[in-house]
Design an enzyme around this catalytic site. Structure first.
Site, PDB file in Angstrom:
ATOM      1  N   PHE A   1     -31.863  45.676  41.250  1.00 54.92           N
ATOM      2  CA  PHE A   1     -32.981  44.867  41.716  1.00 54.92           C
ATOM      3  C   PHE A   1     -34.049  44.941  40.640  1.00 54.92           C
ATOM      4  O   PHE A   1     -34.226  45.974  39.994  1.00 54.92           O
ATOM      5  CB  PHE A   1     -33.522  45.314  43.088  1.00 54.92           C
ATOM      6  CG  PHE A   1     -34.624  44.382  43.513  1.00 54.92           C
ATOM      7  CD1 PHE A   1     -34.313  43.083  43.891  1.00 54.92           C
ATOM      8  CD2 PHE A   1     -35.957  44.737  43.431  1.00 54.92           C
ATOM      9  CE1 PHE A   1     -35.318  42.168  44.199  1.00 54.92           C
ATOM     10  CE2 PHE A   1     -36.960  43.829  43.747  1.00 54.92           C
ATOM     11  CZ  PHE A   1     -36.639  42.548  44.131  1.00 54.92           C
ATOM     12  N   THR A   2     -34.786  43.851  40.462  1.00 51.00           N
ATOM     13  CA  THR A   2     -35.713  43.700  39.332  1.00 51.00           C
ATOM     14  C   THR A   2     -36.667  44.886  39.164  1.00 51.00           C
ATOM     15  O   THR A   2     -36.654  45.560  38.132  1.00 51.00           O
ATOM     16  CB  THR A   2     -36.507  42.400  39.496  1.00 51.00           C
ATOM     17  OG1 THR A   2     -37.115  42.391  40.791  1.00 51.00           O
ATOM     18  CG2 THR A   2     -35.608  41.174  39.359  1.00 51.00           C
TER      19      THR A   2
ATOM     20  N   TYR B   1     -60.596  58.908  55.026  1.00 49.97           N
ATOM     21  CA  TYR B   1     -59.963  59.054  53.712  1.00 49.97           C
ATOM     22  C   TYR B   1     -58.728  59.953  53.813  1.00 49.97           C
ATOM     23  O   TYR B   1     -57.699  59.675  53.196  1.00 49.97           O
ATOM     24  CB  TYR B   1     -60.943  59.636  52.681  1.00 49.97           C
ATOM     25  CG  TYR B   1     -60.351  59.584  51.285  1.00 49.97           C
ATOM     26  CD1 TYR B   1     -60.518  58.453  50.484  1.00 49.97           C
ATOM     27  CD2 TYR B   1     -59.574  60.632  50.794  1.00 49.97           C
ATOM     28  CE1 TYR B   1     -59.939  58.374  49.238  1.00 49.97           C
ATOM     29  CE2 TYR B   1     -58.994  60.557  49.550  1.00 49.97           C
ATOM     30  CZ  TYR B   1     -59.181  59.429  48.769  1.00 49.97           C
ATOM     31  OH  TYR B   1     -58.599  59.332  47.539  1.00 49.97           O
TER      32      TYR B   1
ATOM     33  N   LYS C   1     -40.588  43.706  54.149  1.00 49.35           N
ATOM     34  CA  LYS C   1     -39.441  42.888  54.570  1.00 49.35           C
ATOM     35  C   LYS C   1     -39.065  43.280  56.002  1.00 49.35           C
ATOM     36  O   LYS C   1     -39.736  42.881  56.935  1.00 49.35           O
ATOM     37  CB  LYS C   1     -38.259  43.088  53.619  1.00 49.35           C
ATOM     38  CG  LYS C   1     -38.422  42.391  52.258  1.00 49.35           C
ATOM     39  CD  LYS C   1     -39.246  43.145  51.290  1.00 49.35           C
ATOM     40  CE  LYS C   1     -39.133  42.628  49.879  1.00 49.35           C
ATOM     41  NZ  LYS C   1     -40.098  43.282  48.985  1.00 49.35           N
TER      42      LYS C   1
ATOM     43  N   ASP D   1     -32.322  52.341  48.852  1.00 45.77           N
ATOM     44  CA  ASP D   1     -33.338  51.286  48.896  1.00 45.77           C
ATOM     45  C   ASP D   1     -33.158  50.611  50.252  1.00 45.77           C
ATOM     46  O   ASP D   1     -32.266  49.788  50.447  1.00 45.77           O
ATOM     47  CB  ASP D   1     -33.151  50.293  47.747  1.00 45.77           C
ATOM     48  CG  ASP D   1     -34.217  49.196  47.793  1.00 45.77           C
ATOM     49  OD1 ASP D   1     -34.843  49.020  48.856  1.00 45.77           O
ATOM     50  OD2 ASP D   1     -34.416  48.517  46.766  1.00 45.77           O
TER      51      ASP D   1
ATOM     52  N   PHE E   1     -39.744  36.464  35.480  1.00 40.69           N
ATOM     53  CA  PHE E   1     -39.626  35.372  36.449  1.00 40.69           C
ATOM     54  C   PHE E   1     -40.933  35.091  37.183  1.00 40.69           C
ATOM     55  O   PHE E   1     -41.169  33.975  37.628  1.00 40.69           O
ATOM     56  CB  PHE E   1     -38.503  35.667  37.466  1.00 40.69           C
ATOM     57  CG  PHE E   1     -38.691  36.939  38.239  1.00 40.69           C
ATOM     58  CD1 PHE E   1     -38.309  38.151  37.697  1.00 40.69           C
ATOM     59  CD2 PHE E   1     -39.261  36.921  39.499  1.00 40.69           C
ATOM     60  CE1 PHE E   1     -38.496  39.327  38.406  1.00 40.69           C
ATOM     61  CE2 PHE E   1     -39.443  38.098  40.221  1.00 40.69           C
ATOM     62  CZ  PHE E   1     -39.063  39.301  39.659  1.00 40.69           C
TER      63      PHE E   1
ATOM     64  N   ARG F   1     -33.018  33.014  41.208  1.00 37.90           N
ATOM     65  CA  ARG F   1     -32.430  34.348  41.102  1.00 37.90           C
ATOM     66  C   ARG F   1     -31.226  34.207  40.184  1.00 37.90           C
ATOM     67  O   ARG F   1     -30.092  34.127  40.613  1.00 37.90           O
ATOM     68  CB  ARG F   1     -31.994  34.893  42.465  1.00 37.90           C
ATOM     69  CG  ARG F   1     -33.135  35.278  43.375  1.00 37.90           C
ATOM     70  CD  ARG F   1     -33.596  36.722  43.275  1.00 37.90           C
ATOM     71  NE  ARG F   1     -34.652  37.013  42.331  1.00 37.90           N
ATOM     72  CZ  ARG F   1     -35.597  37.914  42.525  1.00 37.90           C
ATOM     73  NH1 ARG F   1     -35.681  38.582  43.632  1.00 37.90           N
ATOM     74  NH2 ARG F   1     -36.477  38.177  41.589  1.00 37.90           N
TER      75      ARG F   1
HETATM   76  O1  PLI Z   1     -42.155  43.905  46.412  1.00 34.91           O
HETATM   77  P1  PLI Z   1     -42.229  45.391  46.634  1.00 34.91           P
HETATM   78  O2  PLI Z   1     -42.862  46.125  45.522  1.00 34.91           O
HETATM   79  O3  PLI Z   1     -42.820  45.739  47.957  1.00 34.91           O
HETATM   80  O4  PLI Z   1     -40.712  45.918  46.740  1.00 34.91           O
HETATM   81  C1  PLI Z   1     -39.827  45.895  45.673  1.00 34.91           C
HETATM   82  C2  PLI Z   1     -38.419  45.694  46.185  1.00 34.91           C
HETATM   83  C3  PLI Z   1     -37.549  46.745  46.144  1.00 34.91           C
HETATM   84  N1  PLI Z   1     -36.274  46.599  46.577  1.00 34.91           N
HETATM   85  C4  PLI Z   1     -35.792  45.424  47.057  1.00 34.91           C
HETATM   86  C5  PLI Z   1     -34.374  45.340  47.473  1.00 34.91           C
HETATM   87  C6  PLI Z   1     -36.627  44.330  47.119  1.00 34.91           C
HETATM   88  O5  PLI Z   1     -36.147  43.193  47.598  1.00 34.91           O
HETATM   89  C7  PLI Z   1     -37.992  44.440  46.654  1.00 34.91           C
HETATM   90  C8  PLI Z   1     -38.848  43.328  46.607  1.00 34.91           C
HETATM   91  N2  PLI Z   1     -38.408  42.121  46.812  1.00 34.91           N
HETATM   92  C9  PLI Z   1     -39.054  40.976  46.732  1.00 34.91           C
HETATM   93  C10 PLI Z   1     -40.486  40.868  46.338  1.00 34.91           C
HETATM   94  C11 PLI Z   1     -38.320  39.778  47.018  1.00 34.91           C
HETATM   95  O6  PLI Z   1     -38.905  38.679  46.981  1.00 34.91           O
HETATM   96  O7  PLI Z   1     -37.120  39.892  47.293  1.00 34.91           O
END
Ligand code: PLI
Length: 460
Positions: A128-129, A76, A262, A219, A452, A386
């Site tokens: 970003f969203t 933990y 990513k 970011d 979306f 998008r």
């Molecule tokens: O999907 P998360 O919560 O792990 O991360 C959010 C996120 C933050 N910043 C940027 C630049 C992103 O591209 C992002 C998530 N992007 C997704 C899910 C995408 O499909 O691009």
């Protein structure tokens, strides 16, 4: 006999295991997309042939990462995998303090809560969203300060992720530096089409913000892809490694959030990083409320181990060349068929310009959403919108009308082959040939946040 004019690159890995895909018929796909309300997020992945919905959490891990998963220390508190992750972040990114989070938005939530007060303004290089939503939920207002070129799909400027320092200066003069807790800087700007920021622009921004005492929060979700473009395009960086460039980028910023799903090649995970002790201390307080203890942040020990190894693999020059090379291969194929795409070709996917593809539809008829649905019907290739749907509504309820109305063909890392890229380009070309027949959509269900993901549509 063909003359040898160039030497090709190829993937710096080979396959050890494969996942079988389900092949579907057109009538099955028509039924599936209708049931999904013409929203590719609501499809069952079993109905998808080639999945380009996102590059988030969809990459293939290496054998080293899978071996790391077996070394998970599921204590933990104080898991050894946390310390591996902390060391990897310090070594490759140079940030002092880190807080793991279950994914990027978990880190954004904590950081926004700490740094933003009601009435604050957060300038950034395109929204970003999830990032903007967390800034708004914390009481802030996002203001776009990206250069104008970023909003033009045909502009070939090599660094469309750059900040317009004059736009920033106007915001600072209007609101005052005290109202600006930080500048929100994304590397390889997602919504602009995976477009990089240059090192020069970042250095200039650092010099500007230093005078005023304003932080830069990075970011860094796709920082290594950005570093690859700097290496390829920016004077003075051709002989530097991705590793060196990534480290330098981070050195001009004060803290970061990262979706490790990513660049960092994991299926789940993220973190927040800061060089400020006070911010770190507050983050340690908040992480236990929203994510988990500060040494796991919502992740299993094995996930943190895979992330530590993924970070190291992501800054490998051969990896990035093959990663972006594959995206460029698809982009060039699309260009050969005359398909309108965002230029220059970005780092994580091809962004098709739906306004140019379907000029007979108005933005209120959701051209990008309609095109994504049509592509799925054609070949089982899943892409995502998008454009106006992703942009959502302003605080006053009005729709945002983004200049870019795009369909994103996001390429997962180390997952698909060149033959898959050919199939994708050919399917898009087939849909392009009958583009006049594609109808618009109407929204019949709209969720309150990040619409979306779950909105439903009907055909006009
Ligand atoms: O999907 P998360 O919560 O792990 O991360 C959010 C996120 C933050 N910043 C940027 C630049 C992103 O591209 C992002 C998530 N992007 C997704 C899910 C995408 O499909 O691009």
């Amino acid at each position: 006999m063909k003359k040898l004019t160039k030497r090709s690159w190829a993937e710096p890995y080979k396959m050890k295991m494969v996942e079988l895909l389900k092949m579907t018929t057109r009538p099955q796909r028509v039924k599936a997309i209708k049931e999904a309300g013409f929203n590719t997020f609501l499809l069952k992945s079993d109905d998808v042939y080639i999945d380009l919905l996102t590059d988030s959490g969809t990459s293939a891990m290496s054998d080293r990462q899978w071996a790391g998963m077996m070394m998970g220390d599921e204590s933990y508190a104080g898991s050894r995998n946390f310390y591996h992750l902390e060391s990897a972040i310090q070594k490759y990114y140079g940030y002092k303090y880190i807080i793991p989070a279950h994914q990027g938005r978990g880190a954004e939530n904590i950081l926004s809560k700490i740094l933003i007060k009601k009435g604050d303004v957060i300038p950034g290089n395109m929204y970003f969203t999830t990032t903007r939503l967390h800034q708004e939920l914390a009481g802030g207002k996002f203001v776009d300060i990206i250069i104008d070129e970023a909003h033009d799909p045909n502009n070939e400027f090599p660094f469309k992720g750059n900040v317009d320092l004059e736009k920033l200066d106007k915001i600072v003069k209007k609101y005052g530096a005290k109202k600006i807790p930080y500048i929100s800087i994304a590397t390889n700007v997602n919504m602009a089409g995976g477009q990089p920021i240059s090192m020069k622009n970042l250095k200039d921004l650092r010099a500007y913000t230093k005078k005023l005492g304003i932080r830069i929060i990075h970011d860094m979700t796709r920082v290594a892809e950005n570093a690859y473009f700097i290496q390829q395009r920016e004077k003075g960086y051709q002989t530097k490694t991705i590793k060196e460039i990534v480290f330098e980028i981070c050195s001009y910023t004060d803290g970061a959030t990262m979706s490790a799903k990513k660049d960092a090649l994991v299926n789940i995970g993220g973190f927040m990083a800061t060089n400020e002790w006070d911010v770190y201390e507050e983050a340690r307080n908040l992480v236990v409320v929203y994510e988990g203890l500060h040494t796991y942040g919502g992740l299993a020990g094995r996930d943190m181990e895979a992330m530590a190894i993924g970070i190291e693999e992501s800054v490998n020059d051969h990896h990035q060349r093959a990663r972006v090379g594959q995206v460029e291969y698809l982009g060039h194929k699309m260009e050969e068929y005359g398909i309108p795409i965002v230029k220059p070709i970005g780092g994580h996917g091809i962004f098709v310009d739906a306004k140019a593809f379907l000029p007979h539809l108005t933005q209120d008829e959701f051209p990008a959403q309609a095109l994504a649905a049509e592509l799925f019907i054609d070949s089982g290739v899943r892409t995502m919108e998008r454009g106006i749907v992703s942009a959502g509504r302003k605080a006053n309820g009005e729709n945002y009308y983004p200049k870019l109305e795009l369909v994103r063909f996001t390429i997962p890392r180390r997952v698909y082959t060149q033959a898959h890229m050919d199939v994708i380009a050919e399917s898009t070309a087939a849909v392009y040939a009958r583009r006049d027949k594609i109808k618009g959509l109407k929204m019949i269900y709209e969720p309150k946040y990040l619409r979306f993901f779950q909105a439903r549509f009907g055909q006009l």
